[in-house]
Scaffold this motif. Structure first.
Motif, PDB file in Angstrom:
ATOM      1  N   PRO A  20       0.807  -1.225   0.000  1.00  0.00           N
ATOM      2  CA  PRO A  20       0.000   0.000   0.000  1.00  0.00           C
ATOM      3  C   PRO A  20       0.840   1.275   0.000  1.00  0.00           C
ATOM      4  N   LEU A  21       1.665   1.401  -1.023  1.00  0.00           N
ATOM      5  CA  LEU A  21       2.499   2.581  -1.222  1.00  0.00           C
ATOM      6  C   LEU A  21       2.412   2.985  -2.685  1.00  0.00           C
ATOM      7  N   ASP A  22       2.649   4.251  -2.948  1.00  0.00           N
ATOM      8  CA  ASP A  22       2.617   4.749  -4.322  1.00  0.00           C
ATOM      9  C   ASP A  22       3.807   4.209  -5.117  1.00  0.00           C
ATOM     10  N   ASP A  23       3.649   4.186  -6.426  1.00  0.00           N
ATOM     11  CA  ASP A  23       4.744   3.803  -7.313  1.00  0.00           C
ATOM     12  C   ASP A  23       5.932   4.733  -7.083  1.00  0.00           C
ATOM     13  N   ALA A  24       7.127   4.179  -7.138  1.00  0.00           N
ATOM     14  CA  ALA A  24       8.377   4.952  -7.039  1.00  0.00           C
ATOM     15  C   ALA A  24       8.381   5.895  -5.835  1.00  0.00           C
ATOM     16  N   SER A  25       8.004   5.370  -4.667  1.00  0.00           N
ATOM     17  CA  SER A  25       7.866   6.245  -3.495  1.00  0.00           C
ATOM     18  C   SER A  25       8.810   5.916  -2.340  1.00  0.00           C
ATOM     19  N   VAL A  26       9.606   4.853  -2.445  1.00  0.00           N
ATOM     20  CA  VAL A  26      10.481   4.495  -1.333  1.00  0.00           C
ATOM     21  C   VAL A  26      11.924   4.316  -1.801  1.00  0.00           C
ATOM     22  N   ASP A  27      12.846   4.519  -0.868  1.00  0.00           N
ATOM     23  CA  ASP A  27      14.269   4.396  -1.167  1.00  0.00           C
ATOM     24  C   ASP A  27      14.775   2.966  -1.052  1.00  0.00           C
ATOM     25  N   CYS A  28      14.141   2.170  -0.193  1.00  0.00           N
ATOM     26  CA  CYS A  28      14.668   0.843   0.075  1.00  0.00           C
ATOM     27  C   CYS A  28      13.545  -0.086   0.525  1.00  0.00           C
ATOM     28  N   VAL A  29      13.587  -1.320   0.050  1.00  0.00           N
ATOM     29  CA  VAL A  29      12.752  -2.401   0.585  1.00  0.00           C
ATOM     30  C   VAL A  29      13.719  -3.416   1.175  1.00  0.00           C
ATOM     31  N   TYR A  30      13.497  -3.753   2.449  1.00  0.00           N
ATOM     32  CA  TYR A  30      14.381  -4.665   3.168  1.00  0.00           C
ATOM     33  C   TYR A  30      13.564  -5.838   3.682  1.00  0.00           C
ATOM     34  N   ALA A  31      13.976  -7.046   3.346  1.00  0.00           N
ATOM     35  CA  ALA A  31      13.296  -8.254   3.812  1.00  0.00           C
ATOM     36  C   ALA A  31      14.348  -9.202   4.363  1.00  0.00           C
ATOM     37  N   HIS A  45       5.590 -12.198  -6.833  1.00  0.00           N
ATOM     38  CA  HIS A  45       4.707 -11.053  -6.589  1.00  0.00           C
ATOM     39  C   HIS A  45       5.400 -10.033  -5.679  1.00  0.00           C
ATOM     40  N   PHE A  46       6.054 -10.508  -4.610  1.00  0.00           N
ATOM     41  CA  PHE A  46       6.750  -9.611  -3.686  1.00  0.00           C
ATOM     42  C   PHE A  46       7.850  -8.827  -4.394  1.00  0.00           C
ATOM     43  N   ILE A  47       8.643  -9.497  -5.211  1.00  0.00           N
ATOM     44  CA  ILE A  47       9.725  -8.803  -5.927  1.00  0.00           C
ATOM     45  C   ILE A  47       9.148  -7.785  -6.906  1.00  0.00           C
ATOM     46  N   ASN A  48       8.108  -8.157  -7.645  1.00  0.00           N
ATOM     47  CA  ASN A  48       7.475  -7.219  -8.580  1.00  0.00           C
ATOM     48  C   ASN A  48       6.902  -6.010  -7.852  1.00  0.00           C
ATOM     49  N   GLU A  49       6.249  -6.241  -6.717  1.00  0.00           N
ATOM     50  CA  GLU A  49       5.696  -5.136  -5.931  1.00  0.00           C
ATOM     51  C   GLU A  49       6.800  -4.251  -5.366  1.00  0.00           C
ATOM     52  N   SER A  50       7.885  -4.867  -4.939  1.00  0.00           N
ATOM     53  CA  SER A  50       9.015  -4.094  -4.420  1.00  0.00           C
ATOM     54  C   SER A  50       9.582  -3.183  -5.505  1.00  0.00           C
ATOM     55  N   TRP A  57      16.420   4.895  -8.382  1.00  0.00           N
ATOM     56  CA  TRP A  57      17.750   4.527  -7.870  1.00  0.00           C
ATOM     57  C   TRP A  57      17.587   3.630  -6.645  1.00  0.00           C
ATOM     58  N   TRP A  58      16.756   2.665  -6.766  1.00  0.00           N
ATOM     59  CA  TRP A  58      16.271   1.781  -5.706  1.00  0.00           C
ATOM     60  C   TRP A  58      17.308   0.855  -5.112  1.00  0.00           C
ATOM     61  N   LYS A  59      16.935   0.368  -3.906  1.00  0.00           N
ATOM     62  CA  LYS A  59      17.689  -0.703  -3.259  1.00  0.00           C
ATOM     63  C   LYS A  59      16.690  -1.729  -2.746  1.00  0.00           C
ATOM     64  N   LEU A  60      16.822  -2.934  -3.216  1.00  0.00           N
ATOM     65  CA  LEU A  60      16.056  -4.063  -2.717  1.00  0.00           C
ATOM     66  C   LEU A  60      17.051  -4.960  -2.001  1.00  0.00           C
ATOM     67  N   ILE A  61      16.918  -5.055  -0.680  1.00  0.00           N
ATOM     68  CA  ILE A  61      17.858  -5.831   0.127  1.00  0.00           C
ATOM     69  C   ILE A  61      17.138  -7.062   0.654  1.00  0.00           C
ATOM     70  N   LEU A  62      17.633  -8.225   0.263  1.00  0.00           N
ATOM     71  CA  LEU A  62      17.066  -9.496   0.697  1.00  0.00           C
ATOM     72  C   LEU A  62      18.132 -10.265   1.470  1.00  0.00           C
ATOM     73  N   ALA A  63      17.831 -10.617   2.705  1.00  0.00           N
ATOM     74  CA  ALA A  63      18.759 -11.391   3.524  1.00  0.00           C
ATOM     75  C   ALA A  63      18.148 -12.759   3.792  1.00  0.00           C
ATOM     76  N   THR A  64      18.964 -13.789   3.661  1.00  0.00           N
ATOM     77  CA  THR A  64      18.503 -15.151   3.930  1.00  0.00           C
ATOM     78  C   THR A  64      19.521 -15.846   4.832  1.00  0.00           C
ATOM     79  N   PRO A  65      19.061 -16.845   5.585  1.00  0.00           N
ATOM     80  CA  PRO A  65      20.014 -17.556   6.442  1.00  0.00           C
ATOM     81  C   PRO A  65      20.998 -18.362   5.600  1.00  0.00           C
TER      82      PRO A  65
END
Length: 70
Positions: A20-31, A45-50, A57-65
């Protein structure tokens, strides 16, 4: 002094809900330590939404064990 939160918390069905955020409205998505629990359709779906909500100039940060013993 008023402190501003640097994060937003949402609970979503990641197979169908839009973030529930506007397009191109955040600097970073962290999961962190969650994507390994997603079904393939929810992960896609999550990656597409992110990507949709991230600024150009986005950052999508995904951390996994990691199991360093294997």
């Amino acid at each position: 002094a008023i402190q501003k939160k640097w994060y937003v918390w949402y609970e979503l069905n990641l197979e169908v809900d839009r973030i529930p955020l506007d397009d191109a409205s955040v600097d970073c998505v962290y999961a962190s330590h969650i994507i390994e629990h997603f079904e393939k359709t929810a992960l896609i779906h999550f990656i597409n939404e992110s990507i949709r909500v991230l600024k150009p100039w986005w950052k999508l940060i995904l951390a996994t064990p990691t199991d360093y013993n294997s």
